[in-house]
Design a protein around this motif. Sequence first.
Motif, PDB file in Angstrom:
ATOM      1  N   ALA A 116       0.825  -1.216   0.000  1.00 18.63           N
ATOM      2  CA  ALA A 116       0.000   0.000   0.000  1.00 18.63           C
ATOM      3  C   ALA A 116       0.853   1.257   0.000  1.00 18.63           C
ATOM      4  CB  ALA A 116      -0.921   0.003   1.221  1.00 18.63           C
ATOM      5  N   PHE A 117       2.125   1.110   0.379  1.00 19.78           N
ATOM      6  CA  PHE A 117       3.035   2.251   0.419  1.00 19.78           C
ATOM      7  C   PHE A 117       3.718   2.523  -0.924  1.00 19.78           C
ATOM      8  CE2 PHE A 117       4.125   2.287   5.270  1.00 19.78           C
ATOM      9  CZ  PHE A 117       2.824   2.708   5.532  1.00 19.78           C
ATOM     10  N   ILE A 118       3.475   1.677  -1.916  1.00 20.42           N
ATOM     11  CA  ILE A 118       4.109   1.853  -3.230  1.00 20.42           C
ATOM     12  C   ILE A 118       3.063   2.390  -4.201  1.00 20.42           C
ATOM     13  CG2 ILE A 118       5.305   0.735  -5.141  1.00 20.42           C
ATOM     14  CD1 ILE A 118       6.352  -1.332  -3.139  1.00 20.42           C
ATOM     15  N   VAL A 119       3.258   3.629  -4.658  1.00 26.47           N
ATOM     16  CA  VAL A 119       2.279   4.302  -5.514  1.00 26.47           C
ATOM     17  C   VAL A 119       2.857   4.473  -6.915  1.00 26.47           C
ATOM     18  CG1 VAL A 119       0.797   6.320  -5.807  1.00 26.47           C
ATOM     19  CG2 VAL A 119       1.422   5.541  -3.501  1.00 26.47           C
ATOM     20  N   GLU A 120       2.135   3.965  -7.896  1.00 27.98           N
ATOM     21  CA  GLU A 120       2.613   3.996  -9.278  1.00 27.98           C
ATOM     22  C   GLU A 120       2.414   5.370  -9.924  1.00 27.98           C
ATOM     23  OE1 GLU A 120       0.465   0.992 -11.339  1.00 27.98           O
ATOM     24  OE2 GLU A 120       1.495  -0.676 -10.356  1.00 27.98           O
ATOM     25  N   ASN A 121       3.365   5.704 -10.799  1.00 24.08           N
ATOM     26  CA  ASN A 121       3.257   6.866 -11.690  1.00 24.08           C
ATOM     27  C   ASN A 121       2.968   8.190 -10.984  1.00 24.08           C
ATOM     28  OD1 ASN A 121       3.694   5.057 -13.744  1.00 24.08           O
ATOM     29  ND2 ASN A 121       1.561   4.916 -14.345  1.00 24.08           N
ATOM     30  N   ALA A 122       3.468   8.344  -9.775  1.00 19.14           N
ATOM     31  CA  ALA A 122       3.311   9.619  -9.051  1.00 19.14           C
ATOM     32  C   ALA A 122       4.540  10.472  -9.310  1.00 19.14           C
ATOM     33  CB  ALA A 122       3.125   9.349  -7.559  1.00 19.14           C
ATOM     34  N   TRP A 123       4.635  11.010 -10.532  1.00 24.74           N
ATOM     35  CA  TRP A 123       5.927  11.586 -10.929  1.00 24.74           C
ATOM     36  C   TRP A 123       5.867  13.054 -11.346  1.00 24.74           C
ATOM     37  CZ3 TRP A 123       7.773  11.012 -16.474  1.00 24.74           C
ATOM     38  CH2 TRP A 123       6.687  10.825 -17.343  1.00 24.74           C
ATOM     39  N   THR A 124       4.745  13.708 -11.072  1.00 32.95           N
ATOM     40  CA  THR A 124       4.672  15.164 -11.220  1.00 32.95           C
ATOM     41  C   THR A 124       4.282  15.752  -9.862  1.00 32.95           C
ATOM     42  OG1 THR A 124       2.310  15.169 -11.777  1.00 32.95           O
ATOM     43  CG2 THR A 124       3.879  14.903 -13.599  1.00 32.95           C
ATOM     44  N   LYS A 125       4.325  17.071  -9.739  1.00 25.57           N
ATOM     45  CA  LYS A 125       3.951  17.701  -8.471  1.00 25.57           C
ATOM     46  C   LYS A 125       2.500  17.379  -8.110  1.00 25.57           C
ATOM     47  CE  LYS A 125       2.877  22.041  -7.792  1.00 25.57           C
ATOM     48  NZ  LYS A 125       2.815  23.502  -7.549  1.00 25.57           N
ATOM     49  N   GLU A 126       1.634  17.442  -9.109  1.00 23.32           N
ATOM     50  CA  GLU A 126       0.208  17.193  -8.880  1.00 23.32           C
ATOM     51  C   GLU A 126      -0.036  15.730  -8.490  1.00 23.32           C
ATOM     52  OE1 GLU A 126       0.949  20.756 -10.975  1.00 23.32           O
ATOM     53  OE2 GLU A 126       1.496  18.708 -11.581  1.00 23.32           O
ATOM     54  N   LEU A 127       0.605  14.808  -9.209  1.00 22.91           N
ATOM     55  CA  LEU A 127       0.428  13.387  -8.899  1.00 22.91           C
ATOM     56  C   LEU A 127       1.081  13.028  -7.570  1.00 22.91           C
ATOM     57  CD1 LEU A 127       0.993  11.810 -12.434  1.00 22.91           C
ATOM     58  CD2 LEU A 127      -1.175  12.019 -11.200  1.00 22.91           C
ATOM     59  N   GLY A 128       2.200  13.697  -7.259  1.00 21.03           N
ATOM     60  CA  GLY A 128       2.842  13.478  -5.963  1.00 21.03           C
ATOM     61  C   GLY A 128       1.946  13.924  -4.825  1.00 21.03           C
ATOM     62  N   ALA A 129       1.279  15.054  -5.017  1.00 15.37           N
ATOM     63  CA  ALA A 129       0.359  15.560  -3.994  1.00 15.37           C
ATOM     64  C   ALA A 129      -0.844  14.629  -3.837  1.00 15.37           C
ATOM     65  CB  ALA A 129      -0.109  16.962  -4.368  1.00 15.37           C
ATOM     66  N   GLU A 130      -1.391  14.180  -4.964  1.00 17.39           N
ATOM     67  CA  GLU A 130      -2.545  13.273  -4.925  1.00 17.39           C
ATOM     68  C   GLU A 130      -2.189  11.976  -4.208  1.00 17.39           C
ATOM     69  OE1 GLU A 130      -5.147  10.691  -8.146  1.00 17.39           O
ATOM     70  OE2 GLU A 130      -4.240  12.578  -8.797  1.00 17.39           O
ATOM     71  N   ALA A 131      -1.019  11.430  -4.532  1.00  8.79           N
ATOM     72  CA  ALA A 131      -0.570  10.183  -3.897  1.00  8.79           C
ATOM     73  C   ALA A 131      -0.375  10.373  -2.398  1.00  8.79           C
ATOM     74  CB  ALA A 131       0.730   9.714  -4.544  1.00  8.79           C
ATOM     75  N   THR A 132       0.164  11.512  -2.006  1.00  8.82           N
ATOM     76  CA  THR A 132       0.417  11.789  -0.587  1.00  8.82           C
ATOM     77  C   THR A 132      -0.894  11.835   0.206  1.00  8.82           C
ATOM     78  OG1 THR A 132       2.414  13.024  -1.161  1.00  8.82           O
ATOM     79  CG2 THR A 132       1.477  13.409   1.026  1.00  8.82           C
ATOM     80  N   ARG A 133      -1.893  12.475  -0.350  1.00  6.53           N
ATOM     81  CA  ARG A 133      -3.192  12.544   0.351  1.00  6.53           C
ATOM     82  C   ARG A 133      -3.764  11.146   0.581  1.00  6.53           C
ATOM     83  NH1 ARG A 133      -4.884  17.742   0.804  1.00  6.53           N
ATOM     84  NH2 ARG A 133      -3.929  19.253  -0.622  1.00  6.53           N
ATOM     85  N   LYS A 134      -3.620  10.278  -0.425  1.00 16.85           N
ATOM     86  CA  LYS A 134      -4.118   8.900  -0.289  1.00 16.85           C
ATOM     87  C   LYS A 134      -3.317   8.142   0.767  1.00 16.85           C
ATOM     88  CE  LYS A 134      -5.896   8.433  -5.016  1.00 16.85           C
ATOM     89  NZ  LYS A 134      -5.718   7.756  -6.324  1.00 16.85           N
ATOM     90  N   LEU A 135      -2.001   8.297   0.733  1.00 23.49           N
ATOM     91  CA  LEU A 135      -1.141   7.606   1.688  1.00 23.49           C
ATOM     92  C   LEU A 135      -1.430   8.029   3.128  1.00 23.49           C
ATOM     93  CD1 LEU A 135       2.232   7.756  -0.290  1.00 23.49           C
ATOM     94  CD2 LEU A 135       1.047   5.657   0.380  1.00 23.49           C
ATOM     95  N   LEU A 136      -1.658   9.310   3.321  1.00 19.96           N
ATOM     96  CA  LEU A 136      -1.871   9.819   4.676  1.00 19.96           C
ATOM     97  C   LEU A 136      -3.252   9.472   5.226  1.00 19.96           C
ATOM     98  CD1 LEU A 136      -0.084  13.295   4.401  1.00 19.96           C
ATOM     99  CD2 LEU A 136       0.782  11.188   5.429  1.00 19.96           C
ATOM    100  N   ARG A 137      -4.135   8.981   4.344  1.00 21.55           N
ATOM    101  CA  ARG A 137      -5.449   8.537   4.803  1.00 21.55           C
ATOM    102  C   ARG A 137      -5.466   7.067   5.208  1.00 21.55           C
ATOM    103  NH1 ARG A 137      -7.655  12.076   0.611  1.00 21.55           N
ATOM    104  NH2 ARG A 137      -7.765  10.317  -0.832  1.00 21.55           N
ATOM    105  N   LEU A 138      -4.354   6.355   4.995  1.00 21.65           N
ATOM    106  CA  LEU A 138      -4.279   4.942   5.369  1.00 21.65           C
ATOM    107  C   LEU A 138      -4.364   4.780   6.885  1.00 21.65           C
ATOM    108  CD1 LEU A 138      -1.385   3.751   3.001  1.00 21.65           C
ATOM    109  CD2 LEU A 138      -3.832   3.237   2.743  1.00 21.65           C
ATOM    110  N   ALA A 139      -4.869   3.632   7.319  1.00 21.32           N
ATOM    111  CA  ALA A 139      -4.969   3.363   8.759  1.00 21.32           C
ATOM    112  C   ALA A 139      -3.604   3.465   9.421  1.00 21.32           C
ATOM    113  CB  ALA A 139      -5.573   1.982   8.987  1.00 21.32           C
TER     114      ALA A 139
END
Length: 341
Positions: free
Chosen positions: A219-242
């Motif tokens: 769950a900690f490995i996020v694919e194709n998060a390679w722009t600022k916008e995608l990095g931000a989107e991935a971070t929000r999802k990661l920080l919502r994990l239990a």
Amino acid sequence: MNRKKRVTIYDIAQKLNVTASTVSRALSSNGYVNEATKQLVLKTATELNYKRNTLASNLRMGQTKTIGVVVPRINQNFFANVIAGIEDITYQRGYNLIICQSDEQHDKEVKCVTTLINQRVDCIVISVSADSYNYDHLQNVIDQGIQLIQFDRVADDLETLKVINDNEQAAFEAISHLIEQGYRQIALLEGPQNLNIFRQRKTGYLRALQKFNIPVNKAFIVENAWTKELGAEATRKLLRLAVAPDAIFASTSDFSALGVLEVANDLHIKVPSQLGICGYSNEAFTAITSPSITTIDQFSVDMGKAVANLYFDELEQTMASVVPKTISIKPELIIRGSTLK
């Protein structure tokens, strides 16, 4: 406004009532022309504002003294610095560069390469696009007898000259540093896995976790998060994990790491005490963010110089190399405030 006609050697020859070959010999100092005629030709050429057609002259000698460079993004610091490094060496040798941008699009990359082939460049230097799905166009470069040098992002199966970074070791050192700082829940923002550099960085990440006996959390490995916008989107999802990560390695780029930092600031998460952040590429802005971002310097200017020197070294070889050379440049982990607890 009409474009002024280019003056040719035939215009000079007509004005002086001599042959074009006489003018050519006088201008190039190649072959015998009596001194009086030579000086008259040179004087007339100046008066008529004659400009030598360097491309045509070089083509007659079997070369254009031109190198084509294809990069995914010209405006990224890494690629801009590579180009600067190449130009630093080629300028000293009297070579010109043609710079093309693929915009991370396979079809545009193919068109760039085809154009450079048609321009009859002596060498094509390329870092392949994220969208590349086959490399027939690069095989065509080889088949045309044009030197091909790949750098950074390369097609592993093509036997060409290559200049690369040790991406796996750099990622391994970055994750090891995070673990040594006390981080244990380390997420990975990875790029497209069809590209060699992102596969290697993922391997380094996994190797470091294994060395320190830290279990891999998929769950900690996020694919194709390679722009600022995608990095931000991935971070929000990661920080919502239990169980949320306490560090994020943006192996794709510093732009992705910047997206992570912006989300952390928005959510009032303290960096580095609550969240460690590490990027990749040592973009200029990483030194001036608050906190400054730990990153990996790829020595991009040196990479560009290595590319150019590799071309000229091969050009001066009397025999073709049996095995195409690969030069590996070791990146350096730049530790800054975003990971220092």
